[in-house]
Design a protein around this motif. Structure first.
Motif, PDB file in Angstrom:
ATOM      1  N   GLN A 173      15.255   7.570  56.201  1.00  0.00           N
ATOM      2  CA  GLN A 173      14.172   7.771  55.243  1.00  0.00           C
ATOM      3  C   GLN A 173      13.815   9.245  55.112  1.00  0.00           C
ATOM      4  OE1 GLN A 173      10.813   4.960  55.374  1.00  0.00           O
ATOM      5  NE2 GLN A 173      12.063   3.669  56.690  1.00  0.00           N
ATOM      6  N   GLU A 174      13.848   9.963  56.225  1.00  0.00           N
ATOM      7  CA  GLU A 174      13.585  11.401  56.186  1.00  0.00           C
ATOM      8  C   GLU A 174      14.664  12.134  55.407  1.00  0.00           C
ATOM      9  OE1 GLU A 174      13.266  12.651  60.208  1.00  0.00           O
ATOM     10  OE2 GLU A 174      11.291  11.751  60.531  1.00  0.00           O
ATOM     11  N   ILE A 175      15.919  11.725  55.591  1.00  0.00           N
ATOM     12  CA  ILE A 175      17.039  12.338  54.873  1.00  0.00           C
ATOM     13  C   ILE A 175      16.878  12.126  53.368  1.00  0.00           C
ATOM     14  CG2 ILE A 175      19.524  12.196  54.434  1.00  0.00           C
ATOM     15  CD1 ILE A 175      19.856  11.504  57.423  1.00  0.00           C
ATOM     16  N   VAL A 176      16.552  10.900  52.964  1.00  0.00           N
ATOM     17  CA  VAL A 176      16.380  10.582  51.540  1.00  0.00           C
ATOM     18  C   VAL A 176      15.229  11.385  50.956  1.00  0.00           C
ATOM     19  CG1 VAL A 176      15.817   8.772  49.875  1.00  0.00           C
ATOM     20  CG2 VAL A 176      17.353   8.266  51.790  1.00  0.00           C
ATOM     21  N   GLU A 177      14.118  11.428  51.663  1.00  0.00           N
ATOM     22  CA  GLU A 177      12.947  12.167  51.180  1.00  0.00           C
ATOM     23  C   GLU A 177      13.285  13.640  50.984  1.00  0.00           C
ATOM     24  OE1 GLU A 177       9.102  12.141  49.756  1.00  0.00           O
ATOM     25  OE2 GLU A 177      10.104  10.397  50.649  1.00  0.00           O
ATOM     26  N   ASP A 178      13.990  14.196  51.945  1.00  0.00           N
ATOM     27  CA  ASP A 178      14.338  15.613  51.889  1.00  0.00           C
ATOM     28  C   ASP A 178      15.276  15.917  50.728  1.00  0.00           C
ATOM     29  OD1 ASP A 178      14.481  18.353  53.070  1.00  0.00           O
ATOM     30  OD2 ASP A 178      16.583  17.807  53.341  1.00  0.00           O
ATOM     31  N   HIS A 179      16.203  15.016  50.443  1.00  0.00           N
ATOM     32  CA  HIS A 179      17.204  15.267  49.404  1.00  0.00           C
ATOM     33  C   HIS A 179      16.707  14.946  47.988  1.00  0.00           C
ATOM     34  CE1 HIS A 179      20.130  15.771  52.622  1.00  0.00           C
ATOM     35  NE2 HIS A 179      21.031  16.113  51.729  1.00  0.00           N
ATOM     36  N   LEU A 180      15.852  13.953  47.840  1.00  0.00           N
ATOM     37  CA  LEU A 180      15.481  13.496  46.494  1.00  0.00           C
ATOM     38  C   LEU A 180      14.117  13.975  46.011  1.00  0.00           C
ATOM     39  CD1 LEU A 180      16.785   9.814  46.362  1.00  0.00           C
ATOM     40  CD2 LEU A 180      17.943  11.933  45.733  1.00  0.00           C
ATOM     41  N   ASN A 181      13.222  14.280  46.915  1.00  0.00           N
ATOM     42  CA  ASN A 181      11.882  14.696  46.488  1.00  0.00           C
ATOM     43  C   ASN A 181      11.858  16.201  46.227  1.00  0.00           C
ATOM     44  OD1 ASN A 181       9.197  14.529  45.823  1.00  0.00           O
ATOM     45  ND2 ASN A 181       8.470  14.473  47.930  1.00  0.00           N
ATOM     46  N   ARG A 182      12.629  16.604  45.224  1.00  0.00           N
ATOM     47  CA  ARG A 182      12.759  18.013  44.865  1.00  0.00           C
ATOM     48  C   ARG A 182      12.368  18.210  43.404  1.00  0.00           C
ATOM     49  NH1 ARG A 182      18.588  19.552  47.742  1.00  0.00           N
ATOM     50  NH2 ARG A 182      17.964  18.988  49.885  1.00  0.00           N
ATOM     51  N   ASP A 183      11.561  19.220  43.156  1.00  0.00           N
ATOM     52  CA  ASP A 183      11.027  19.433  41.809  1.00  0.00           C
ATOM     53  C   ASP A 183      12.111  19.654  40.763  1.00  0.00           C
ATOM     54  OD1 ASP A 183       8.577  19.208  42.987  1.00  0.00           O
ATOM     55  OD2 ASP A 183       8.055  21.338  42.865  1.00  0.00           O
ATOM     56  N   ASN A 184      13.225  20.295  41.152  1.00  0.00           N
ATOM     57  CA  ASN A 184      14.255  20.596  40.155  1.00  0.00           C
ATOM     58  C   ASN A 184      14.977  19.344  39.663  1.00  0.00           C
ATOM     59  OD1 ASN A 184      15.243  20.728  42.951  1.00  0.00           O
ATOM     60  ND2 ASN A 184      17.242  21.076  42.038  1.00  0.00           N
ATOM     61  N   TYR A 185      14.824  18.206  40.360  1.00  0.00           N
ATOM     62  CA  TYR A 185      15.428  16.956  39.897  1.00  0.00           C
ATOM     63  C   TYR A 185      14.548  16.246  38.869  1.00  0.00           C
ATOM     64  CZ  TYR A 185      18.888  17.072  43.694  1.00  0.00           C
ATOM     65  OH  TYR A 185      19.918  17.411  44.537  1.00  0.00           O
ATOM     66  N   TRP A 186      13.251  16.491  38.929  1.00  0.00           N
ATOM     67  CA  TRP A 186      12.294  15.712  38.141  1.00  0.00           C
ATOM     68  C   TRP A 186      11.591  16.614  37.137  1.00  0.00           C
ATOM     69  CZ3 TRP A 186      13.616  10.967  39.141  1.00  0.00           C
ATOM     70  CH2 TRP A 186      14.131  10.660  40.399  1.00  0.00           C
ATOM     71  N   ILE A 187      12.004  16.500  35.867  1.00  0.00           N
ATOM     72  CA  ILE A 187      11.593  17.430  34.831  1.00  0.00           C
ATOM     73  C   ILE A 187      10.092  17.372  34.539  1.00  0.00           C
ATOM     74  CG2 ILE A 187      12.027  15.837  32.919  1.00  0.00           C
ATOM     75  CD1 ILE A 187      13.154  18.223  31.354  1.00  0.00           C
ATOM     76  N   HIS A 188       9.450  16.246  34.812  1.00  0.00           N
ATOM     77  CA  HIS A 188       8.023  16.136  34.505  1.00  0.00           C
ATOM     78  C   HIS A 188       7.178  17.053  35.374  1.00  0.00           C
ATOM     79  CE1 HIS A 188       8.159  13.624  38.114  1.00  0.00           C
ATOM     80  NE2 HIS A 188       6.859  13.779  38.190  1.00  0.00           N
ATOM     81  N   ARG A 189       7.732  17.526  36.498  1.00  0.00           N
ATOM     82  CA  ARG A 189       6.987  18.409  37.386  1.00  0.00           C
ATOM     83  C   ARG A 189       6.966  19.850  36.895  1.00  0.00           C
ATOM     84  NH1 ARG A 189       8.935  16.314  43.416  1.00  0.00           N
ATOM     85  NH2 ARG A 189       8.027  14.212  43.268  1.00  0.00           N
ATOM     86  N   SER A 190       7.743  20.123  35.869  1.00  0.00           N
ATOM     87  CA  SER A 190       7.765  21.462  35.285  1.00  0.00           C
ATOM     88  C   SER A 190       6.753  21.547  34.145  1.00  0.00           C
ATOM     89  CB  SER A 190       9.165  21.793  34.752  1.00  0.00           C
ATOM     90  OG  SER A 190       9.159  22.998  34.031  1.00  0.00           O
ATOM     91  N   GLU A 191       5.957  22.595  34.147  1.00  0.00           N
ATOM     92  CA  GLU A 191       4.973  22.776  33.082  1.00  0.00           C
ATOM     93  C   GLU A 191       5.642  23.256  31.797  1.00  0.00           C
ATOM     94  OE1 GLU A 191       1.805  21.976  33.078  1.00  0.00           O
ATOM     95  OE2 GLU A 191       2.016  21.187  35.112  1.00  0.00           O
TER      96      GLU A 191
END
Length: 215
Positions: free
Chosen positions: A92-110
């Motif tokens: 679970q830590e590995i998945v969180e570290d690899h997938l919870n990245r702002d550059n993957y999720w465009i909605h996090r960009s203003e």
């Protein structure tokens, strides 16, 4: 007075449009963030199930039919295996570290691209899907290292490659149904967000054009 009244009314209308768009964009971003978490949690379950299946295949059982070893040897073999009760937390830590990245999720960009053409939207979808797939392959590779040394064989070149010093899974990979549904929902909202961003950009252009005319 008529011109001034018209200008004032238009400014108020534009301000109302901006306010409405801002609220819609904020709401859409919040829903997309929730969907991001749904995808990540689904990816955790997918990875855990995959690793458990691989461990069942690759880690030899402590005892089997016809096993003739003594008890001490069995204990030694058991102590050398990965601790199954620890695996879920590590994965679970590995998945969180690899997938919870702002550059993957465009909605996090203003900053959103003003292009809302179908080609651009499909390009963004494909890029996100490719990035996530590549990251999932790295996750499976990292997770596989938990039990990789339990068999005396070299899997490199068969189902794994080395990338940035870590294993990467290279066989056919299909997302779980939960991950696929979640990503489809995210993409639907992505289209909505890009359209809203385009409408906001149009208003900004109107304002700029108005300032130029006033000079």
């Amino acid at each position: 007075m008529g011109i001034e009244s018209h200008t004032l009314d238009y400014s108020e209308e534009r301000a109302s449009r901006v306010s409405s768009l801002c609220q819609k964009m904020k709401s859409t971003r919040e829903k997309m963030e929730k969907e991001t978490r749904i995808f990540i949690e689904a990816a955790k379950n997918f990875s855990l199930e995959w690793v458990q299946r691989e461990m069942n295949i690759n880690v030899p059982p402590l005892k089997s039919e016809g096993y003739s070893g003594n008890e001490e040897t069995g204990k030694d073999r058991l102590s050398g295996l990965p601790r199954l009760e620890d695996s879920p937390f590590r994965i679970q830590e590995i998945v969180e570290d690899h997938l919870n990245r702002d550059n993957y999720w465009i909605h996090r960009s203003e900053l959103l691209h003003a292009d809302v053409s179908r080609d651009y939207i499909e390009f963004k979808k494909e890029k996100i899907r490719k990035d996530l797939t590549s990251s999932i392959r790295m996750i499976l590779g990292c997770a596989a290292e938990i039990f990789a040394d339990q068999k005396n064989e070299n899997p490199e070149g068969r189902v794994w490659v080395k990338e940035r010093g870590r294993r990467k899974y290279i066989c056919i990979l299909r997302f779980s149904s939960e991950m696929t549904v979640s990503l489809d929902h995210y993409f639907t909202m992505l289209e909505e967000l890009l359209i809203l961003g385009y409408e906001m950009k149009e208003i900004e252009n109107e304002v700029e054009e108005g300032k130029i005319k006033e000079k």
